[in-house]
Write a protein that holds these residues in place. Sequence first.
Motif, PDB file in Angstrom:
ATOM      1  N   ILE A 128      85.927 -15.506  31.375  1.00 46.40           N
ATOM      2  CA  ILE A 128      86.671 -14.535  32.198  1.00 46.40           C
ATOM      3  C   ILE A 128      85.947 -14.392  33.540  1.00 46.40           C
ATOM      4  N   VAL A 129      86.708 -14.344  34.625  1.00 47.97           N
ATOM      5  CA  VAL A 129      86.107 -14.147  35.951  1.00 47.97           C
ATOM      6  C   VAL A 129      86.326 -12.683  36.353  1.00 47.97           C
ATOM      7  N   PRO A 130      85.284 -11.863  36.296  1.00 48.71           N
ATOM      8  CA  PRO A 130      85.464 -10.447  36.629  1.00 48.71           C
ATOM      9  C   PRO A 130      85.503 -10.211  38.130  1.00 48.71           C
ATOM     10  N   VAL A 131      85.866  -9.010  38.529  1.00 49.30           N
ATOM     11  CA  VAL A 131      85.798  -8.672  39.955  1.00 49.30           C
ATOM     12  C   VAL A 131      84.348  -8.813  40.414  1.00 49.30           C
ATOM     13  N   GLY A 132      84.141  -9.222  41.660  1.00 54.78           N
ATOM     14  CA  GLY A 132      82.786  -9.407  42.192  1.00 54.78           C
ATOM     15  C   GLY A 132      82.087  -8.069  42.402  1.00 54.78           C
TER      16      GLY A 132
ATOM     17  N   ILE B 231      96.015  -4.283  36.191  1.00 54.72           N
ATOM     18  CA  ILE B 231      96.736  -5.456  35.676  1.00 54.72           C
ATOM     19  C   ILE B 231      95.692  -6.551  35.461  1.00 54.72           C
ATOM     20  N   GLY B 232      95.295  -6.768  34.209  1.00 48.36           N
ATOM     21  CA  GLY B 232      94.229  -7.718  33.871  1.00 48.36           C
ATOM     22  C   GLY B 232      92.957  -6.984  33.487  1.00 48.36           C
ATOM     23  N   SER B 233      92.792  -6.692  32.176  1.00 41.10           N
ATOM     24  CA  SER B 233      91.617  -5.938  31.702  1.00 41.10           C
ATOM     25  C   SER B 233      90.354  -6.794  31.800  1.00 41.10           C
ATOM     26  N   GLY B 234      90.478  -8.097  31.479  1.00 43.77           N
ATOM     27  CA  GLY B 234      89.322  -8.992  31.509  1.00 43.77           C
ATOM     28  C   GLY B 234      88.225  -8.512  30.581  1.00 43.77           C
ATOM     29  N   ALA B 235      87.015  -8.372  31.138  1.00 41.30           N
ATOM     30  CA  ALA B 235      85.883  -7.914  30.332  1.00 41.30           C
ATOM     31  C   ALA B 235      85.523  -6.467  30.647  1.00 41.30           C
ATOM     32  N   GLY B 236      86.352  -5.804  31.463  1.00 38.07           N
ATOM     33  CA  GLY B 236      86.143  -4.379  31.706  1.00 38.07           C
ATOM     34  C   GLY B 236      85.283  -4.043  32.911  1.00 38.07           C
ATOM     35  N   VAL B 237      84.921  -5.036  33.728  1.00 37.77           N
ATOM     36  CA  VAL B 237      84.115  -4.736  34.924  1.00 37.77           C
ATOM     37  C   VAL B 237      84.937  -3.888  35.905  1.00 37.77           C
ATOM     38  N   GLY B 238      86.171  -4.337  36.155  1.00 31.48           N
ATOM     39  CA  GLY B 238      87.050  -3.557  37.029  1.00 31.48           C
ATOM     40  C   GLY B 238      87.378  -2.198  36.422  1.00 31.48           C
ATOM     41  N   THR B 239      87.604  -2.176  35.110  1.00 37.58           N
ATOM     42  CA  THR B 239      87.966  -0.939  34.414  1.00 37.58           C
ATOM     43  C   THR B 239      86.895   0.136  34.615  1.00 37.58           C
TER      44      THR B 239
ATOM     45  N   ILE C   6      96.349  -3.362  31.315  1.00 37.81           N
ATOM     46  CA  ILE C   6      97.308  -4.310  30.714  1.00 37.81           C
ATOM     47  C   ILE C   6      96.673  -5.693  30.630  1.00 37.81           C
ATOM     48  N   ASP C   7      96.796  -6.338  29.487  1.00 35.25           N
ATOM     49  CA  ASP C   7      96.312  -7.720  29.354  1.00 35.25           C
ATOM     50  C   ASP C   7      97.066  -8.387  28.211  1.00 35.25           C
ATOM     51  N   THR C   8      97.244  -9.682  28.320  1.00 37.63           N
ATOM     52  CA  THR C   8      97.907 -10.428  27.243  1.00 37.63           C
ATOM     53  C   THR C   8      96.970 -10.643  26.052  1.00 37.63           C
ATOM     54  N   GLU C   9      95.644 -10.587  26.313  1.00 36.06           N
ATOM     55  CA  GLU C   9      94.676 -10.989  25.281  1.00 36.06           C
ATOM     56  C   GLU C   9      94.028  -9.785  24.606  1.00 36.06           C
ATOM     57  N   VAL C  10      94.265  -9.649  23.301  1.00 38.16           N
ATOM     58  CA  VAL C  10      93.626  -8.568  22.541  1.00 38.16           C
ATOM     59  C   VAL C  10      92.105  -8.709  22.596  1.00 38.16           C
ATOM     60  N   SER C  11      91.618  -9.963  22.547  1.00 35.15           N
ATOM     61  CA  SER C  11      90.158 -10.177  22.554  1.00 35.15           C
ATOM     62  C   SER C  11      89.535  -9.688  23.868  1.00 35.15           C
ATOM     63  N   HIS C  12      90.253  -9.831  24.978  1.00 38.74           N
ATOM     64  CA  HIS C  12      89.726  -9.341  26.252  1.00 38.74           C
ATOM     65  C   HIS C  12      89.734  -7.813  26.261  1.00 38.74           C
ATOM     66  N   GLN C  13      90.752  -7.241  25.670  1.00 36.85           N
ATOM     67  CA  GLN C  13      90.808  -5.776  25.638  1.00 36.85           C
ATOM     68  C   GLN C  13      89.704  -5.220  24.730  1.00 36.85           C
TER      69      GLN C  13
ATOM     70  N   ARG D 267     102.456  -9.170  28.415  1.00 36.57           N
ATOM     71  CA  ARG D 267     102.571  -9.782  29.734  1.00 36.57           C
ATOM     72  C   ARG D 267     102.874  -8.699  30.758  1.00 36.57           C
ATOM     73  N   ALA D 268     102.137  -8.722  31.853  1.00 39.17           N
ATOM     74  CA  ALA D 268     102.264  -7.657  32.850  1.00 39.17           C
ATOM     75  C   ALA D 268     103.712  -7.468  33.316  1.00 39.17           C
ATOM     76  N   LEU D 269     104.432  -8.582  33.502  1.00 42.21           N
ATOM     77  CA  LEU D 269     105.787  -8.456  34.041  1.00 42.21           C
ATOM     78  C   LEU D 269     106.769  -7.883  33.013  1.00 42.21           C
TER      79      LEU D 269
ATOM     80  N   VAL E 149      95.348  -5.176  40.920  1.00 42.13           N
ATOM     81  CA  VAL E 149      96.018  -6.413  40.510  1.00 42.13           C
ATOM     82  C   VAL E 149      94.956  -7.497  40.338  1.00 42.13           C
ATOM     83  N   ASP E 150      94.793  -7.997  39.092  1.00 42.37           N
ATOM     84  CA  ASP E 150      93.784  -9.045  38.839  1.00 42.37           C
ATOM     85  C   ASP E 150      94.154  -9.816  37.570  1.00 42.37           C
ATOM     86  N   ALA E 151      95.371 -10.390  37.552  1.00 45.39           N
ATOM     87  CA  ALA E 151      95.795 -11.150  36.361  1.00 45.39           C
ATOM     88  C   ALA E 151      96.267 -12.540  36.786  1.00 45.39           C
TER      89      ALA E 151
HETATM   90  C1  LIG Z   1      90.441 -12.325  36.278  1.00 43.06           C
HETATM   91  S1  LIG Z   1      90.609 -11.655  34.676  1.00 43.06           S
HETATM   92  C2  LIG Z   1      90.480  -9.923  34.956  1.00 43.06           C
HETATM   93  C3  LIG Z   1      89.060  -9.492  35.175  1.00 43.06           C
HETATM   94  C4  LIG Z   1      88.849  -7.990  35.156  1.00 43.06           C
HETATM   95  N1  LIG Z   1      89.508  -7.354  36.287  1.00 43.06           N
HETATM   96  C5  LIG Z   1      87.365  -7.677  35.183  1.00 43.06           C
HETATM   97  O1  LIG Z   1      86.856  -7.249  36.236  1.00 43.06           O
HETATM   98  O2  LIG Z   1      86.696  -7.872  34.145  1.00 43.06           O
HETATM   99  C6  LIG Z   1      92.339 -11.862  34.411  1.00 43.06           C
HETATM  100  C7  LIG Z   1      92.847 -11.249  33.138  1.00 43.06           C
HETATM  101  O3  LIG Z   1      94.267 -11.254  33.214  1.00 43.06           O
HETATM  102  C8  LIG Z   1      94.790 -11.571  31.943  1.00 43.06           C
HETATM  103  N2  LIG Z   1      96.127 -12.129  32.153  1.00 43.06           N
HETATM  104  C9  LIG Z   1      96.466 -13.390  32.531  1.00 43.06           C
HETATM  105  N3  LIG Z   1      97.801 -13.507  32.655  1.00 43.06           N
HETATM  106  C10 LIG Z   1      98.314 -12.284  32.368  1.00 43.06           C
HETATM  107  C11 LIG Z   1      99.631 -11.765  32.343  1.00 43.06           C
HETATM  108  N4  LIG Z   1     100.686 -12.528  32.652  1.00 43.06           N
HETATM  109  N5  LIG Z   1      99.800 -10.477  32.002  1.00 43.06           N
HETATM  110  C12 LIG Z   1      98.721  -9.688  31.695  1.00 43.06           C
HETATM  111  N6  LIG Z   1      97.456 -10.133  31.711  1.00 43.06           N
HETATM  112  C13 LIG Z   1      97.257 -11.414  32.040  1.00 43.06           C
HETATM  113  C14 LIG Z   1      93.788 -12.532  31.337  1.00 43.06           C
HETATM  114  O4  LIG Z   1      93.863 -12.535  29.928  1.00 43.06           O
HETATM  115  C15 LIG Z   1      92.468 -11.998  31.865  1.00 43.06           C
HETATM  116  O5  LIG Z   1      91.856 -11.118  30.949  1.00 43.06           O
END
Ligand SMILES: C[S@@+](CC[C@H](N)C(=O)[O-])C[C@H]1O[C@@H](n2cnc3c(N)ncnc32)[C@H](O)[C@@H]1O
Length: 204
Positions: free
Chosen positions: A27-31, A53-61, A77-84, A107-109, A125-127
């Motif tokens: 996962i690429v978190p926010v810088g 939009i895009g939970s990732g690993a929770g850095v942005g959260t 919001i995230d498609t991946e339970v493991s990321h959440q 899916r976010a949309l 917005v980060d998905a």
């Molecule tokens: C760049 S990472 C987010 C990083 C997060 N902001 C952080 O700082 O840790 C993108 C995330 O968006 C999720 N994602 C990708 N496509 C998506 C979609 N269509 N709807 C919701 N989440 C999606 C991915 O599973 C991933 O966890």
Amino acid sequence: MRTRAERFSPEDEVLAAARERAAEHGIVPVGVGAAAALTFLASAGRARAVVEIGSGAGVGTVSLLRGMPREGLLTSIDTEVSHQRLTRITCAEAGFGSGRVRMITGRALEVLPRLSDGAYDLVLVDAATVEYPLYLAEAVRLLRPGGVVALDNVCWTGRITDPARRDAVSAALRETVRAVRTDERLAPLLLPVSDGLLCASLLG
Ligand SMILES: C[S@@+](CC[C@H](N)C(=O)[O-])C[C@H]1O[C@@H](n2cnc3c(N)ncnc32)[C@H](O)[C@@H]1O
């Protein structure tokens, strides 16, 4: 100046550990600079209702939660339970209980249209980057006047300014930047932190 800005607000061990988990899971978190900007935006706007939009690993959260008032609720919001699951770990380590974060898997949309118009102070917005133009339209609908949308990675490591790049992601990012700059409802600001954090507040 960019290096200085990036290092200006050093991170603690909670976010360092979240970055390690992010790397392990691809996962690429926010810088670092973008994370500091998110805390700033949430605090300056007293953001009580936030969508990520895009939970990732929770850095942005956690960066957002650290700027929000105690009663604030963040919808992530995230498609991946493991990321959440990773995001929940990061939130817990930062001292934020499950009452502060509403996780929606999907899916976010498909999820965003279910959220109320004009009810949110801040949207991150980060998905899926190719979907940024559609996320932007949804974010503007969700914001109250004065609310802010922040879109991460808009510089796409310099690729969007390279006219030779004609891939779908570069095209989507160019379209997003153009839409933010030309929408008369928005006050745009491009923050040159991390990989580019494009912000806009809703006028009115
Ligand atoms: C760049 S990472 C987010 C990083 C997060 N902001 C952080 O700082 O840790 C993108 C995330 O968006 C999720 N994602 C990708 N496509 C998506 C979609 N269509 N709807 C919701 N989440 C999606 C991915 O599973 C991933 O966890």
